[in-house]
Write an enzyme that holds these catalytic residues in place. Structure first.
Site, mmCIF file in Angstrom:
data_model
loop_
_atom_site.group_PDB
_atom_site.id
_atom_site.type_symbol
_atom_site.label_atom_id
_atom_site.label_comp_id
_atom_site.label_asym_id
_atom_site.label_seq_id
_atom_site.Cartn_x
_atom_site.Cartn_y
_atom_site.Cartn_z
ATOM 1 N N CYS A 54 0.838 -1.200 0.000
ATOM 2 C CA CYS A 54 0.000 0.000 0.000
ATOM 3 C C CYS A 54 0.874 1.250 0.000
ATOM 4 O O CYS A 54 1.723 1.434 0.871
ATOM 5 C CB CYS A 54 -0.905 0.005 1.226
ATOM 6 N N TYR A 85 -7.393 5.003 -9.542
ATOM 7 C CA TYR A 85 -7.225 4.088 -8.410
ATOM 8 C C TYR A 85 -8.163 2.892 -8.530
ATOM 9 O O TYR A 85 -7.748 1.743 -8.341
ATOM 10 C CB TYR A 85 -7.471 4.835 -7.108
ATOM 11 N N GLU A 97 1.118 -0.419 -6.973
ATOM 12 C CA GLU A 97 1.168 0.858 -6.268
ATOM 13 C C GLU A 97 2.629 1.195 -5.976
ATOM 14 O O GLU A 97 3.319 0.438 -5.295
ATOM 15 C CB GLU A 97 0.367 0.791 -4.969
ATOM 16 N N ASP A 132 -3.148 -7.234 2.501
ATOM 17 C CA ASP A 132 -3.518 -6.628 1.226
ATOM 18 C C ASP A 132 -3.176 -7.592 0.093
ATOM 19 O O ASP A 132 -2.002 -7.937 -0.098
ATOM 20 C CB ASP A 132 -2.776 -5.308 1.012
ATOM 21 N N TYR A 137 -0.315 -4.872 -5.237
ATOM 22 C CA TYR A 137 0.499 -4.835 -4.026
ATOM 23 C C TYR A 137 1.824 -5.570 -4.200
ATOM 24 O O TYR A 137 2.534 -5.800 -3.221
ATOM 25 C CB TYR A 137 -0.278 -5.437 -2.855
ATOM 26 N N CYS A 202 -2.059 1.947 7.560
ATOM 27 C CA CYS A 202 -0.705 1.730 7.041
ATOM 28 C C CYS A 202 -0.421 0.241 7.103
ATOM 29 O O CYS A 202 -0.261 -0.314 8.193
ATOM 30 C CB CYS A 202 0.330 2.509 7.841
ATOM 31 N N CYS A 211 18.838 -5.803 6.288
ATOM 32 C CA CYS A 211 19.437 -5.970 4.972
ATOM 33 C C CYS A 211 20.906 -5.528 5.029
ATOM 34 O O CYS A 211 21.195 -4.399 5.430
ATOM 35 C CB CYS A 211 18.684 -5.138 3.932
#
Length: 220
Positions: A54, A85, A97, A132, A137, A202, A211
């Site tokens: 998202c 959208y 997105e 999601d 996504y 969120c 990482c």
């Protein structure tokens, strides 16, 4: 593509036809950083495009990073020109997105942005990010130079090693050139959404695995 069916990317022939011009306007300036959303940008800046679920929460991750000059959210990697959208969410445009990050490489390196990208989502989930679900996504990096492409691939390989060691699956992130894959800005209400709606949704969340790239520059 909905109601429990596995998401599938449409072919160019199956995709919605779209339109020659955008169906809406985009605000002039970033609500947090104050700089223009759309280019052309000052020549000392560089552009990076990332998709990590998202775009509301994803954009905030980047605008909070020192050295980022502006950010905007949009649709990328699909077939339909100037999507809306609703069209992108239908799964019939092929877009994901995305967040466009305009940054000053003298202040923040592309490697540091890659590290933030990998650690801010789970890149092993295919057409999904957390709860999601949908092709919009999917995780992606769209590169703007040969150097970006090399760095993105190297970062993927480095992160895969530590993800595998931590029991995670295979990275599904697509790494492709931005050339021929236009970034279409999203509607105005999506731009800096979590600045306008601090308590808004969120869905961004990482694996908790660090990482191993960009650390030296970030910490120096």
């Amino acid at each position: 593509m909905l109601f429990g069916r596995t998401p599938v990317l449409p072919t160019p022939e199956e995709a919605l036809s779209g339109r020659a011009e955008p169906a809406f306007s985009v605000p002039d300036r970033h609500t947090v950083l104050g700089n223009p959303l759309l280019g052309p940008y000052p020549p000392h800046l560089e552009v990076a495009d990332f998709a990590l679920g998202c775009f509301w929460g994803a954009e905030r991750k980047f605008w909070q990073t020192e050295g980022v000059w502006t950010t905007l959210v949009g649709y990328q990697g699909g077939h339909t020109p100037n999507p809306t959208y609703d069209e992108a969410c239908s799964g019939l445009t092929g877009h994901t997105e995305a967040v466009r990050v305009v940054f000053n490489p003298a202040t923040v390196s592309y490697a540091t942005l890659l590290k933030l990208f990998w650690e801010s989502h789970n890149p092993t989930q295919g057409f999904r990010q957390g709860n999601d679900v949908g092709t919009q996504y999917r995780s992606a990096i769209y590169t703007h130079s040969a150097d970006q492409a090399t760095a993105a691939a190297a970062s993927r390989d480095a992160y895969q090693q530590v993800l595998t060691a931590s029991g995670h699956g295979t990275i599904t992130t697509e790494i492709l050139s931005a050339d021929g894959r236009p970034f279409y800005p999203a509607e105005g209400y999506h731009q800096q959404y979590l600045d306008k709606n601090p308590g808004g949704y969120c869905g961004i969340g990482g694996t908790g695995v660090s990482c191993p790239i960009g650390v030296a520059k970030a910490d120096s």
